[in-house]
Design a protein around this motif. Structure first.
Motif, short mmCIF file in Angstrom:
data_model
loop_
_atom_site.label_atom_id
_atom_site.label_comp_id
_atom_site.label_asym_id
_atom_site.label_seq_id
_atom_site.Cartn_x
_atom_site.Cartn_y
_atom_site.Cartn_z
N GLN A 71 0.82 -1.20 0.00
CA GLN A 71 0.00 0.00 0.00
C GLN A 71 0.86 1.26 0.00
N LEU A 72 1.96 1.24 0.74
CA LEU A 72 2.85 2.40 0.77
C LEU A 72 3.53 2.60 -0.58
N HIS A 73 3.77 1.51 -1.31
CA HIS A 73 4.30 1.62 -2.67
C HIS A 73 3.34 2.42 -3.54
N GLN A 74 2.06 2.13 -3.41
CA GLN A 74 1.07 2.86 -4.20
C GLN A 74 1.07 4.34 -3.84
N LEU A 75 1.17 4.63 -2.57
CA LEU A 75 1.19 6.02 -2.13
C LEU A 75 2.42 6.74 -2.68
N ALA A 76 3.60 6.10 -2.59
CA ALA A 76 4.83 6.71 -3.08
C ALA A 76 4.80 6.89 -4.59
N ALA A 77 4.21 5.93 -5.28
CA ALA A 77 4.16 6.01 -6.74
C ALA A 77 3.31 7.18 -7.21
N ALA A 78 2.38 7.63 -6.40
CA ALA A 78 1.52 8.76 -6.75
C ALA A 78 2.08 10.09 -6.27
N THR A 79 3.23 10.07 -5.59
CA THR A 79 3.81 11.28 -5.00
C THR A 79 5.05 11.70 -5.79
N ARG A 80 5.09 12.96 -6.17
CA ARG A 80 6.26 13.51 -6.84
C ARG A 80 7.29 13.96 -5.79
N PRO A 81 8.58 13.88 -6.10
CA PRO A 81 9.58 14.47 -5.20
C PRO A 81 9.23 15.93 -4.91
N PHE A 82 9.48 16.36 -3.69
CA PHE A 82 9.11 17.73 -3.31
C PHE A 82 10.20 18.34 -2.45
N ASP A 83 10.24 19.68 -2.44
CA ASP A 83 11.23 20.41 -1.67
C ASP A 83 10.78 20.55 -0.22
N VAL A 84 11.73 20.40 0.69
CA VAL A 84 11.48 20.58 2.12
C VAL A 84 12.34 21.75 2.59
N GLU A 85 11.71 22.73 3.20
CA GLU A 85 12.41 23.90 3.72
C GLU A 85 12.51 23.82 5.24
N LEU A 86 13.72 23.95 5.75
CA LEU A 86 13.98 23.97 7.19
C LEU A 86 14.26 25.40 7.60
N GLN A 87 13.58 25.87 8.64
CA GLN A 87 13.68 27.28 9.01
C GLN A 87 13.66 27.45 10.52
N GLY A 88 14.81 27.73 11.11
CA GLY A 88 14.87 28.03 12.53
C GLY A 88 14.59 26.84 13.42
N PHE A 89 14.34 27.15 14.70
CA PHE A 89 14.14 26.11 15.70
C PHE A 89 12.82 26.30 16.43
N GLY A 90 12.29 25.20 16.93
CA GLY A 90 11.06 25.23 17.70
C GLY A 90 11.19 24.38 18.93
N SER A 91 10.17 24.42 19.77
CA SER A 91 10.20 23.66 21.01
C SER A 91 8.80 23.22 21.41
N PHE A 92 8.73 21.99 21.91
CA PHE A 92 7.51 21.50 22.54
C PHE A 92 7.63 21.58 24.07
N GLY A 93 8.67 22.24 24.55
CA GLY A 93 8.93 22.28 25.98
C GLY A 93 9.88 21.18 26.39
N HIS A 94 9.53 19.95 26.06
CA HIS A 94 10.38 18.80 26.37
C HIS A 94 11.26 18.39 25.19
N THR A 95 11.05 19.02 24.03
CA THR A 95 11.77 18.64 22.81
C THR A 95 12.22 19.89 22.05
N LEU A 96 13.49 19.88 21.64
CA LEU A 96 14.04 20.93 20.79
C LEU A 96 14.14 20.38 19.38
#
Length: 202
Positions: A71-96
């Motif tokens: 099933q994941l093969h089907q999902l990946a086959a329908a998905t085009r490569p895409f750009d991921v942008e990383l910007q700064g830092f965040g926090s959940f309080g317990h996680t950086l």
């Protein structure tokens, strides 16, 4: 021990983790952030594994694995490569974490399809997790005092990175063991029609 952790008729429960790994320079920079965290703060909370974006996490019997991979093969086959942008830092309080600014492609990939995915992933006593805020963890299990000490520094630290997501990786490990191993890699091909609601795995 909970009965769910016991083998049943030769079947074994496994923890699965579906991730996207930053590549090249972005992965190198994330590793440097983790090393800096350990050197500067001297807290043993930095994640030593490679940086990644968790898409979903679930527990399932290994006998379901082939069907899940299909099933994941089907999902990946329908998905085009895409750009991921990383910007700064965040926090959940317990996680950086490193903040993922370009969330839409990631959320559409898995989280918005959780209705179709959940029946395949549900196991009694273990609800599947689907990402709602994509991020790359730098350190976790921070105490309130640790977070108070480190957050003013990371909050004002500038960072921008990007990479192209070309695949997703399914990791697995038997419940209660370490570490994960690779179960399968799914390349984003963009060759199948986009799935419509209720028709993802028809």
């Amino acid at each position: 021990m909970d009965a769910l952790f016991q083998p049943s008729f030769g079947f074994h429960l496994y923890e699965y983790l579906l991730i996207i790994e930053p590549i090249a320079e972005a992965q190198k920079q994330i590793r440097a952030f983790k090393q800096y965290f350990i050197r500067s703060h001297r807290y043993p909370n930095a994640i030593v594994s490679k940086g990644h974006i968790t898409l979903m996490r679930f527990v399932q019997y290994e006998t379901y694995e082939k069907n899940i991979i299909r099933q994941l093969h089907q999902l990946a086959a329908a998905t085009r490569p895409f750009d991921v942008e990383l910007q700064g830092f965040g926090s959940f309080g317990h996680t950086l974490f490193v903040h993922v600014a370009s969330t839409d492609p990631i959320l559409e990939l898995v989280s918005l399809r959780r209705t179709e995915l959940r029946p395949l992933l549900n196991t009694r006593g273990f609800a599947p997790y689907f990402v709602s805020k994509p991020h790359v963890t730098i350190a976790r299990n921070l105490t309130p005092s640790q977070h108070e000490a480190i957050w003013p520094i990371w909050n004002r630290t500038n960072y921008h990175g990007n990479f192209q997501a070309k695949n997703m990786i399914l990791l697995k490990r038997k419940v209660g063991t370490h570490p994960y191993s690779v179960a399968h890699k799914f390349n984003f091909l963009g060759i199948l029609p986009r799935f419509t609601q209720g028709k993802l795995f028809a």
